[in-house]
Write a protein that holds these residues in place. Sequence first.
Motif, short mmCIF file in Angstrom:
data_model
loop_
_atom_site.label_atom_id
_atom_site.label_comp_id
_atom_site.label_asym_id
_atom_site.label_seq_id
_atom_site.Cartn_x
_atom_site.Cartn_y
_atom_site.Cartn_z
N GLU A 1 0.84 -1.36 0.18
CA GLU A 1 -0.07 -0.19 -0.09
C GLU A 1 0.94 1.48 0.12
N ASP A 2 2.15 1.55 0.60
CA ASP A 2 2.71 2.19 0.68
C ASP A 2 3.42 2.63 -1.06
N LEU A 3 3.78 1.08 -1.37
CA LEU A 3 4.42 1.67 -2.95
C LEU A 3 3.62 1.94 -3.41
N TYR A 4 2.36 1.50 -3.43
CA TYR A 4 1.53 2.03 -4.53
C TYR A 4 1.32 3.84 -4.49
N LYS A 5 1.40 4.23 -3.22
CA LYS A 5 0.93 5.93 -3.25
C LYS A 5 2.44 6.72 -3.76
N CYS A 6 3.47 5.52 -3.65
CA CYS A 6 4.36 6.00 -4.09
C CYS A 6 4.97 6.29 -5.63
N ASN B 1 2.22 8.96 -6.68
CA ASN B 1 3.53 10.38 -6.93
C ASN B 1 4.85 10.42 -7.75
N ASN B 2 4.09 9.31 -8.88
CA ASN B 2 5.55 9.37 -10.01
C ASN B 2 6.64 8.76 -9.59
N HIS B 3 6.38 7.43 -8.76
CA HIS B 3 7.80 7.32 -8.45
C HIS B 3 8.84 8.08 -6.89
N LYS B 4 7.90 8.34 -6.54
CA LYS B 4 9.04 8.74 -5.04
C LYS B 4 7.44 9.18 -4.14
N THR B 5 8.63 9.02 -3.05
CA THR B 5 7.62 8.66 -1.82
C THR B 5 7.05 9.81 -1.32
N VAL B 6 5.94 8.77 -0.49
CA VAL B 6 5.29 10.29 -0.50
C VAL B 6 5.27 10.79 1.15
N TYR B 7 4.85 11.40 1.65
CA TYR B 7 5.39 11.79 3.45
C TYR B 7 4.42 10.70 4.34
N ILE C 1 5.25 -3.98 -11.86
CA ILE C 1 4.99 -3.35 -11.08
C ILE C 1 5.46 -1.83 -12.08
N LYS C 2 4.47 -1.27 -12.05
CA LYS C 2 5.18 0.12 -13.54
C LYS C 2 6.12 0.86 -12.68
N GLY C 3 6.78 0.45 -13.86
CA GLY C 3 8.12 1.31 -13.73
C GLY C 3 9.57 0.55 -13.32
N CYS C 4 9.42 -0.53 -13.05
CA CYS C 4 10.05 -1.36 -12.28
C CYS C 4 10.86 -1.19 -13.28
N ILE C 5 12.30 -2.11 -13.06
CA ILE C 5 13.58 -2.60 -13.59
C ILE C 5 13.67 -3.61 -13.66
N SER D 1 -4.42 -0.49 -13.97
CA SER D 1 -2.83 -0.24 -15.01
C SER D 1 -2.10 0.65 -15.05
N GLU D 2 -2.85 1.69 -14.18
CA GLU D 2 -1.85 2.86 -13.62
C GLU D 2 -0.90 2.76 -12.49
N VAL D 3 -0.69 0.89 -12.19
CA VAL D 3 0.26 0.93 -11.58
C VAL D 3 0.47 -0.60 -11.50
N THR D 4 0.77 -1.36 -12.92
CA THR D 4 1.20 -3.20 -12.95
C THR D 4 0.66 -2.19 -14.07
N GLU D 5 1.51 -3.32 -14.41
CA GLU D 5 1.40 -3.39 -16.34
C GLU D 5 1.91 -5.44 -16.90
N ASP D 6 1.74 -4.80 -18.17
CA ASP D 6 1.09 -6.24 -18.98
C ASP D 6 0.43 -7.95 -17.87
N TYR D 7 -0.68 -6.88 -16.54
CA TYR D 7 -1.09 -8.15 -15.70
C TYR D 7 -1.91 -8.68 -16.77
N ASN D 8 -2.21 -9.97 -16.62
CA ASN D 8 -2.32 -10.56 -17.23
C ASN D 8 -3.34 -11.83 -15.96
N LYS D 9 -4.39 -11.69 -15.50
CA LYS D 9 -4.44 -12.34 -14.16
C LYS D 9 -5.03 -13.81 -14.19
N TYR D 10 -4.71 -14.73 -15.71
CA TYR D 10 -4.70 -16.10 -16.35
C TYR D 10 -3.49 -16.26 -15.61
N ILE D 11 -2.44 -16.14 -15.53
CA ILE D 11 -1.33 -16.26 -15.31
C ILE D 11 -1.44 -15.99 -13.28
#
Length: 178
Positions: free
Chosen positions: A19-24, A27-33, A70-74, A166-176
């Motif tokens: 839930e904290d990562l979700y907020k980050c 917030n454009n991959h920046k930490t929240v308060y 996770i969106k934006g991950c490396i 889809s704002e925080v998870t990319e290429d998600y396939n619920k069947y997998i």
Amino acid sequence: MTKAMLPSNMNSLKYMKAEDLYKCIKNNHKTVYNLKAYSLYDATSTIDIEKDEPIYVIDVRGSDFIGGHIKGCINIPYKDLRTMNTETGNYDNIDDFINKYLKDKTNVNVLFHCAMSQQRGPSAALLISRLLQEPKYKDFIEKSNVNIMVLYKGFINWQQEYGNDSEVTEDYNKYIWG
């Protein structure tokens, strides 16, 4: 930011909740308060993370990276991360990551995860942490504040909570993953 001490063993790793990562990410991959990273072994041990510090999400899954991330991950598969160059004795992939994303920055947060964050994610976090403690990174560590963390319960928990977003998870396939 609390001056971070790099973890040296599994008991000293800090964890961030999904839930904290979700907020980050929102917030454009920046930490929240008022964000904290927690220890699984010592309830009084936390890292206080200031607002708007960059957060890099490192997904160390290999073939199980398929079906969403996770969106934006490396993505640096753990087997590639821990591969040592036998000629130089260096971990080239880790050095590349440090030079590309961490060097010349202060107050940087790096969050590792794998499917469940029980083995590969924590091991990768410790590997990076230990390498950052080597003499060649002494100047960098003295002027920078790097938090090394692990995503609590990994991608399996993440996709259960946020897989369909889809704002925080990319290429998600619920069947997998479903």
